[in-house]
Design an enzyme around this catalytic site. Structure first.
Site, mmCIF file in Angstrom:
data_model
loop_
_atom_site.group_PDB
_atom_site.id
_atom_site.type_symbol
_atom_site.label_atom_id
_atom_site.label_comp_id
_atom_site.label_asym_id
_atom_site.label_seq_id
_atom_site.Cartn_x
_atom_site.Cartn_y
_atom_site.Cartn_z
ATOM 1 N N LYS A 93 0.924 -1.284 -0.089
ATOM 2 C CA LYS A 93 0.160 -0.112 -0.171
ATOM 3 C C LYS A 93 0.878 1.217 -0.045
ATOM 4 O O LYS A 93 1.640 1.381 0.679
ATOM 5 C CB LYS A 93 -0.863 0.103 1.341
ATOM 6 C CG LYS A 93 -1.794 1.438 1.473
ATOM 7 C CD LYS A 93 -2.961 1.054 0.478
ATOM 8 C CE LYS A 93 -4.013 2.248 0.219
ATOM 9 N NZ LYS A 93 -3.533 3.105 -1.066
ATOM 10 N N GLN A 114 7.344 3.981 3.972
ATOM 11 C CA GLN A 114 5.937 3.424 3.710
ATOM 12 C C GLN A 114 5.620 2.214 4.727
ATOM 13 O O GLN A 114 4.843 2.057 5.521
ATOM 14 C CB GLN A 114 5.414 3.268 2.515
ATOM 15 C CG GLN A 114 3.920 3.460 2.218
ATOM 16 C CD GLN A 114 3.243 4.707 1.985
ATOM 17 O OE1 GLN A 114 3.875 5.726 1.458
ATOM 18 N NE2 GLN A 114 2.308 5.148 2.951
ATOM 19 N N LYS A 117 5.661 3.535 8.203
ATOM 20 C CA LYS A 117 4.304 4.392 8.414
ATOM 21 C C LYS A 117 3.019 3.642 8.387
ATOM 22 O O LYS A 117 2.122 3.776 9.561
ATOM 23 C CB LYS A 117 4.222 5.308 7.334
ATOM 24 C CG LYS A 117 3.086 6.336 7.109
ATOM 25 C CD LYS A 117 2.842 7.139 5.949
ATOM 26 C CE LYS A 117 4.012 7.663 5.406
ATOM 27 N NZ LYS A 117 3.706 8.564 4.384
ATOM 28 N N LYS A 129 5.304 1.802 -3.138
ATOM 29 C CA LYS A 129 5.213 3.195 -3.826
ATOM 30 C C LYS A 129 5.545 3.099 -5.269
ATOM 31 O O LYS A 129 6.239 2.286 -5.699
ATOM 32 C CB LYS A 129 6.439 3.909 -3.230
ATOM 33 C CG LYS A 129 6.179 5.741 -3.133
ATOM 34 C CD LYS A 129 5.281 5.941 -1.950
ATOM 35 C CE LYS A 129 4.747 7.321 -2.149
ATOM 36 N NZ LYS A 129 4.017 7.839 -0.826
ATOM 37 N N GLY A 168 -2.794 8.339 -4.149
ATOM 38 C CA GLY A 168 -2.125 9.456 -4.724
ATOM 39 C C GLY A 168 -0.879 9.812 -3.909
ATOM 40 O O GLY A 168 -0.475 9.357 -3.031
ATOM 41 N N ASP A 169 0.179 10.825 -4.526
ATOM 42 C CA ASP A 169 1.095 11.341 -3.755
ATOM 43 C C ASP A 169 1.373 12.697 -4.414
ATOM 44 O O ASP A 169 0.309 13.337 -5.253
ATOM 45 C CB ASP A 169 2.447 10.427 -3.864
ATOM 46 C CG ASP A 169 3.412 10.881 -2.662
ATOM 47 O OD1 ASP A 169 3.331 10.580 -1.662
ATOM 48 O OD2 ASP A 169 4.573 11.563 -3.128
ATOM 49 N N THR A 212 -4.464 13.527 5.227
ATOM 50 C CA THR A 212 -3.137 13.784 5.777
ATOM 51 C C THR A 212 -2.904 15.201 6.509
ATOM 52 O O THR A 212 -2.275 14.966 7.657
ATOM 53 C CB THR A 212 -2.362 13.729 4.283
ATOM 54 O OG1 THR A 212 -2.747 12.796 3.478
ATOM 55 C CG2 THR A 212 -0.797 13.368 4.634
ATOM 56 N N ASN A 243 -2.298 19.028 -1.637
ATOM 57 C CA ASN A 243 -3.418 18.420 -0.595
ATOM 58 C C ASN A 243 -3.002 18.461 0.782
ATOM 59 O O ASN A 243 -3.974 18.546 1.579
ATOM 60 C CB ASN A 243 -3.578 17.074 -1.226
ATOM 61 C CG ASN A 243 -4.416 16.279 -0.694
ATOM 62 O OD1 ASN A 243 -4.035 15.400 0.249
ATOM 63 N ND2 ASN A 243 -5.740 16.426 -0.453
ATOM 64 N N SER A 380 -6.723 5.765 3.731
ATOM 65 C CA SER A 380 -6.999 4.878 2.592
ATOM 66 C C SER A 380 -7.348 3.545 2.924
ATOM 67 O O SER A 380 -8.138 2.818 2.310
ATOM 68 C CB SER A 380 -5.612 4.831 1.865
ATOM 69 O OG SER A 380 -5.340 5.943 0.784
#
Ligand code: GLU
Length: 448
Positions: A93, A114, A117, A129, A168-169, A212, A243, A380
């Site tokens: 993810k 990630q 996290k 990622k 997204g990123d 976020t 964002n 997410s």
């Protein structure tokens, strides 16, 4: 512990030999390795099982060609990536980043962070990622759509709702996720659970867009409260205007603070009266314009080119929400000189190793991105739950869950640091808490 230190050093030098040019990845690994030594006293089996060398090696890296046609009919080629880093805790993810700087080192550093996290969220998700060196800036909607279709035509064979779930990123928002999902569906049929951060009408979750930024502010608020402080009457600088930054600005104002500056990659706006979040949202999300335009409707604001962290103006809280390595040693020193008492990261790895050392020496509160910005990926995972149940929860329900998750992450990070005798060191707290869960999970699954 002599043996642990030697093991850590050897692991790092082997990596430097293998990937000498992957500077961002090496930096992320170094920050992680520098803080986990205390773990090995309680877990000597991590050395026997060679967990470090296994965890820094991605399970799989996919790199592919993305050909597409621009509005002039010219054929363009970009590079696509997906790093499936670690699936010990669940399906891979993590987001997709579209930015000209994207290369394997950047995607690997992001995928590596990630893992920890996602582990900190307490939800069953592994780390991954992806992205491309495609630059969505100045491209027409039709060009972005053709690029996304080509990107997904290859990516779709590697992902799935129980295998790997991108989101997204930087450079990938609702528009891009919509186009990516459309192409996935055209090839595989409808499976809403394959991407998160979807527009609501495609099965997205309420509060994912805000998650976020809101989560960052919830985390920071907990950290301040623990010291008997709050956002009330504090001046805050938020870098970026995407964002993450947008919804951090909105939430800081709700909690009684004033965001006096924000930025984009060209420059920053400074307005001691407070940045109007709705104008920034309109400019960046709807009109896709530069932040410099802000001053045309807000004459009290001043626009300057350059790095926002160069600002000389008293403020107390810094929220870096732009990109990796935006804060170096000198900029960190400048923050401290302006009176900053807390830094919390909305971006991934925005402070370089020397900047972190400056925060540490100054004794200020510092929350690394992998803990403070985990709210996005947490929601997410909640979007995945809603898709599996074919239900959608209310905004309040999701926001309440997000608040609880950020509070739980804060408590875990703080208490882990204390338990391992590095009280107040949130870098160590986050790395150790995230790592131990993944390492134990890896060991329980054998050598795979
Ligand atoms: N790109 C975000 C992050 O850095 C979100 C990833 C996701 O929602 O999967 O955590």
């Amino acid at each position: 512990m002599e043996e642990a230190r030697k093991y850590i050093e050897e692991t790092y030098s082997k990596l430097v030999k293998k990937d000498p040019d992957q500077t961002e990845f090496l930096q992320a690994v170094k920050e992680f390795l520098n803080s986990i030594e205390p773990v090995f006293t309680a877990h000597p089996e991590f050395i026997e099982q060679n967990i470090l060398e296994r965890i820094i090696e991605p399970e799989r890296i996919i790199q592919f060609r993305v050909p597409w046609t621009d509005d002039q009919g010219r054929v363009q080629v970009n590079r696509g990536f997906r790093v499936q880093f670690n699936s010990a805790n669940g399906p891979y993810k993590g987001g997709l980043r579209f930015h000209p700087s994207v290369n394997q080192s950047i995607i690997k550093f992001l995928g590596f962070e990630q893992i920890f996290k996602n582990s900190l969220t307490g939800l069953p998700i592994g780390g991954g990622k992806g992205g491309s060196d495609f630059d969505p800036k100045e491209k027409s909607d039709a060009e972005v759509m053709r690029f996304c279709q080509s990107f997904m035509t290859e990516l779709q064979r590697h992902i799935g709702p129980d295998l790997d779930i991108p989101a997204g990123d930087i450079g990938v928002g609702g528009r891009e996720i919509g186009y990516l999902y459309g192409q996935y569906k055209r090839i595989n049929g409808s499976q809403a659970g394959v991407l998160t951060g979807k527009p609501l009408m495609l099965g997205g979750s309420l509060a994912r867009t805000e998650a976020t930024g809101y989560g960052l502010v919830y985390f920071t608020d907990k950290m301040l409260q623990n010291e008997g402080k709050s956002f009330e009457n504090k001046k805050v600088i938020v870098s970026g205007s995407g964002n993450v930054a947008l919804y951090a600005i909105q939430k800081v104002h709700e909690l009684g603070g004033t965001v006096i500056a924000c930025s984009d990659s060209n420059g920053y706006i400074l307005d001691p009266a407070g940045i109007d979040y709705t104008t920034v949202k309109q400019l960046k999300e709807v009109e896709r314009k530069r932040i410099s335009e802000y001053v045309t409707t807000h004459p009290t604001a001043i626009y300057s080119e350059g790095n926002i962290w160069d600002i000389e103006e008293a403020y107390q809280i810094a929220l870096p929400c732009a990109t990796q390595n935006e804060v170096n040693k000198d900029l960190a020193k400048n923050m401290i000189a302006q009176g900053v008492i807390a830094v919390a990261e909305g971006a991934n790895m925005p402070s370089d190793l020397e900047a972190i050392e400056v925060y540490r020496q100054a004794g200020i509160l510092y929350a690394p991105g992998k803990a403070a910005n985990a709210g996005g990926v947490a929601v997410s995972a909640l979007e995945m739950s809603q898709n599996s149940q074919r239900l959608s929860w209310s905004f309040e329900e999701v926001d309440e869950k997000l608040t609880d998750i950020m509070e739980a992450i804060y408590t875990e990070v703080r208490d882990t640091a204390k338990l391992y005798q590095v009280e107040g060191d949130f870098v160590a707290g986050a790395n150790i808490a995230g790592f131990v869960k993944v390492a134990l999970s890896m060991i329980s699954q054998g050598i795979v």
